[in-house]
Design an enzyme around this catalytic site. Structure first.
Site, mmCIF file in Angstrom:
data_model
loop_
_atom_site.group_PDB
_atom_site.id
_atom_site.type_symbol
_atom_site.label_atom_id
_atom_site.label_comp_id
_atom_site.label_asym_id
_atom_site.label_seq_id
_atom_site.Cartn_x
_atom_site.Cartn_y
_atom_site.Cartn_z
ATOM 1 N N GLY A 13 0.624 -1.106 0.091
ATOM 2 C CA GLY A 13 -0.047 0.008 0.065
ATOM 3 C C GLY A 13 0.676 1.276 -0.060
ATOM 4 N N LEU A 15 1.766 3.645 -2.031
ATOM 5 C CA LEU A 15 1.412 4.795 -2.691
ATOM 6 C C LEU A 15 0.139 5.629 -2.105
ATOM 7 C CD1 LEU A 15 1.321 3.805 -6.469
ATOM 8 C CD2 LEU A 15 3.165 4.812 -5.142
ATOM 9 N N ASP A 39 2.191 -1.648 -4.431
ATOM 10 C CA ASP A 39 0.789 -1.383 -4.158
ATOM 11 C C ASP A 39 0.058 -2.118 -5.279
ATOM 12 O OD1 ASP A 39 -0.514 1.658 -2.803
ATOM 13 O OD2 ASP A 39 -1.754 0.661 -4.343
ATOM 14 N N ARG A 41 -1.564 -0.583 -7.247
ATOM 15 C CA ARG A 41 -1.547 0.237 -8.552
ATOM 16 C C ARG A 41 -0.164 1.009 -8.692
ATOM 17 N NH1 ARG A 41 -2.579 5.727 -6.123
ATOM 18 N NH2 ARG A 41 -2.889 5.633 -3.900
ATOM 19 N N TYR A 146 -15.100 -0.967 9.182
ATOM 20 C CA TYR A 146 -13.392 -0.447 9.251
ATOM 21 C C TYR A 146 -13.065 -0.971 10.588
ATOM 22 C CZ TYR A 146 -9.420 2.407 9.282
ATOM 23 O OH TYR A 146 -8.187 2.873 9.471
HETATM 24 P P1 NAD Z 1 -4.416 4.951 1.851
HETATM 25 O O1 NAD Z 1 -5.931 4.637 1.358
HETATM 26 O O2 NAD Z 1 -3.895 6.298 1.739
HETATM 27 O O3 NAD Z 1 -3.483 3.987 1.104
HETATM 28 C C1 NAD Z 1 -3.806 2.575 1.046
HETATM 29 C C2 NAD Z 1 -2.893 2.028 -0.044
HETATM 30 O O4 NAD Z 1 -3.440 0.642 -0.281
HETATM 31 C C3 NAD Z 1 -3.610 2.669 -1.661
HETATM 32 O O5 NAD Z 1 -2.428 3.088 -2.312
HETATM 33 C C4 NAD Z 1 -4.075 1.390 -2.393
HETATM 34 O O6 NAD Z 1 -4.031 1.419 -3.460
HETATM 35 C C5 NAD Z 1 -3.472 0.331 -1.464
HETATM 36 N N1 NAD Z 1 -4.348 -0.842 -1.815
HETATM 37 C C6 NAD Z 1 -5.606 -1.058 -1.463
HETATM 38 N N2 NAD Z 1 -5.923 -2.336 -1.927
HETATM 39 C C7 NAD Z 1 -4.839 -3.262 -2.251
HETATM 40 C C8 NAD Z 1 -4.621 -4.438 -2.376
HETATM 41 N N3 NAD Z 1 -5.428 -5.426 -2.391
HETATM 42 N N4 NAD Z 1 -3.063 -4.875 -2.683
HETATM 43 C C9 NAD Z 1 -2.386 -3.824 -2.475
HETATM 44 N N5 NAD Z 1 -2.630 -2.429 -2.193
HETATM 45 C C10 NAD Z 1 -3.727 -2.382 -1.963
HETATM 46 O O7 NAD Z 1 -4.065 4.462 3.251
HETATM 47 P P2 NAD Z 1 -3.324 5.141 4.528
HETATM 48 O O8 NAD Z 1 -3.932 6.398 4.871
HETATM 49 O O9 NAD Z 1 -1.914 5.287 3.629
HETATM 50 O O10 NAD Z 1 -3.475 3.987 5.682
HETATM 51 C C11 NAD Z 1 -2.350 2.956 5.647
HETATM 52 C C12 NAD Z 1 -2.637 2.141 6.959
HETATM 53 O O11 NAD Z 1 -2.854 2.966 8.057
HETATM 54 C C13 NAD Z 1 -4.266 1.446 6.928
HETATM 55 O O12 NAD Z 1 -4.114 0.031 7.390
HETATM 56 C C14 NAD Z 1 -5.062 2.314 7.556
HETATM 57 O O13 NAD Z 1 -6.027 1.569 8.131
HETATM 58 C C15 NAD Z 1 -3.900 2.865 8.739
HETATM 59 N N6 NAD Z 1 -4.194 3.959 9.262
HETATM 60 C C16 NAD Z 1 -4.328 5.170 8.600
HETATM 61 C C17 NAD Z 1 -4.823 6.544 9.241
HETATM 62 C C18 NAD Z 1 -4.923 7.736 8.436
HETATM 63 O O14 NAD Z 1 -5.160 8.688 8.931
HETATM 64 N N7 NAD Z 1 -4.467 7.994 7.271
HETATM 65 C C19 NAD Z 1 -5.411 6.271 10.458
HETATM 66 C C20 NAD Z 1 -5.312 5.185 11.257
HETATM 67 C C21 NAD Z 1 -4.988 4.088 10.636
HETATM 68 C C1 AKB Z 2 -10.151 7.132 8.881
HETATM 69 O O1 AKB Z 2 -10.665 8.246 9.086
HETATM 70 O O2 AKB Z 2 -10.680 6.092 8.363
HETATM 71 C C2 AKB Z 2 -8.680 6.828 9.224
HETATM 72 C C3 AKB Z 2 -8.731 6.190 10.730
HETATM 73 C C4 AKB Z 2 -8.563 7.206 11.858
HETATM 74 O O3 AKB Z 2 -8.223 5.364 10.825
HETATM 75 N N1 AKB Z 2 -8.057 7.991 9.252
#
Ligand code: NAD
Ligand code: AKB
Length: 322
Positions: A13, A15, A39, A41, A146
């Protein structure tokens, strides 16, 4: 491969919002050749971020993960591929499939190839029955799909640790605020989008109520926390290692808008809550990160005003480069 030292790092993931910056930080720390970005993509074999390799990899394809890890000598996976809350509630089946299925694939690969693993959890593990200042240990009854997948992720991590001795660590990230890549379809995305709108239009229509208070963190702090946890000696980590609460900021949408208005002349914000309000309302206002502090010495560096300045500065520079 015989004789190959398994010390490379694979990021899934890569990207996404976090991956874009984590890959950069890992490449700075370990050298571009030692960090493989992947990723579902992006261009295959394209040197996409910081001059390193980017491969196409679907995290549901366990065999492909195992083959890649064996061929490249991967020793650690940062597993970031997932669907976030807003996208996940629109497509719960896909959310369960990618978030739980992908985590199982990565943990199976870790068992096969003796890998260390980082899997993010989220403040979305908490439900409306949790205290509004959420402790590390409390009932986890999320009302979003989620959130359910994030609780399951923590349980799977604990299971693979106990049954198979896999070193799996995680942080319950709060909403993360950054400018290098767009936010990926979460509830906390308003706290990211508001900055671009402030610079571009001096106006933002926020999709949660002004009094919505959530735990938040600037991305620089989140990346630092991730690297600190992965560097911590394993014997310092207790039973919360699959999903640490970490100390972070806690502010309302209105407080954020006011902090931006101090820096951007003429900025105004309206509030038109949509369905994402329900998800936000089910999450805590703040979290107690004292266990992460005790066990691996975590504390954040950015407060709200510093974060606002850093975001506006970073975005302005990015827009000049465009
Ligand atoms: P994001 O949505 O920005 O990135 C996720 C990436 O996963 C995307 O680039 C997408 O193309 C890729 N993806 C989706 N399906 C896929 C698959 N089958 N195989 C490979 N790649 C795939 O998410 P993020 O914000 O970077 O979050 C990353 C992790 O951190 C997640 O587990 C999310 O739950 C966790 N998280 C994020 C936040 C936040 O605020 N960003 C907060 C809490 C937890
Ligand atoms: C979301 O809003 O889904 C994420 C998270 C807090 O897990 N940023």
């Amino acid at each position: 491969m015989p004789g190959l030292v398994a010390d490379k790092i694979l990021v899934t993931g890569a990207l996404g919002q976090i991956g874009t910056e984590l890959v950069e930080a890992l490449r700075e720390k370990h050298g571009p050749a030692n960090v493989i970005a992947s990723d579902i993509r992006g261009e295959n074999t394209k040197a996409s971020t910081n001059g390193g390799v980017h491969v196409l990899l679907d995290v549901l394809d366990t065999e492909a993960i195992i083959t890649l890890c064996r061929q490249e000598g991967v020793g650690t996976i940062y597993h970031l591929a997932a669907l976030l809350s807003a996208t996940g509630e629109q497509n719960p089946e896909l959310c369960r499939k990618v978030n739980v299925g992908g985590t199982i694939s990565v943990l199976e690969a870790a068992k096969e190839c003796s890998l260390r693993v980082f899997i993010p959890s989220s403040i979305a593990v908490f439900g409306p029955d949790a205290p509004k200042h959420a402790p590390q240990v409390t009932a986890l009854n999320p009302t979003t799909v989620y959130g359910e997948t994030k609780v399951k992720g923590e349980l799977l991590a604990q299971e693979y640790w106990e049954k198979h001795g896999i070193d799996v660590r995680g942080i319950r990230y709060p909403g993360l605020i950054s400018y290098k890549a767009p936010a990926g379809g979460g509830t906390t995305d308003y706290a990211v989008e508001i900055f671009e709108a402030a610079l571009k239009d001096r106006y933002y229509n926020c999709f949660v109520r002004p009094d919505t208070r959530l735990p938040m963190l600037y991305m620089d702090d989140a990346i630092r926390a991730t690297l600190m946890l992965m560097d911590a000696q394993v014997d310092t980590l207790g039973p919360s290692k699959a999903g640490y609460n970490i100390d972070c900021q806690s502010f309302t949408a209105e407080e954020l808008a006011q902090a931006i208005a101090k820096e951007v002349d003429g900025f105004t914000c309206d509030f038109s809550p949509d369905v994402r309000q329900t998800y936000a309302d089910s999450w805590p206002d703040s979290v107690d990160g004292s266990i992460a502090k005790q066990e691996w010495n975590w504390s954040p560096t950015y407060d709200l005003d510093e974060m606002v300045k850093a975001m506006l500065h970073g975005l302005s520079n990015k827009q000049e480069v465009r």
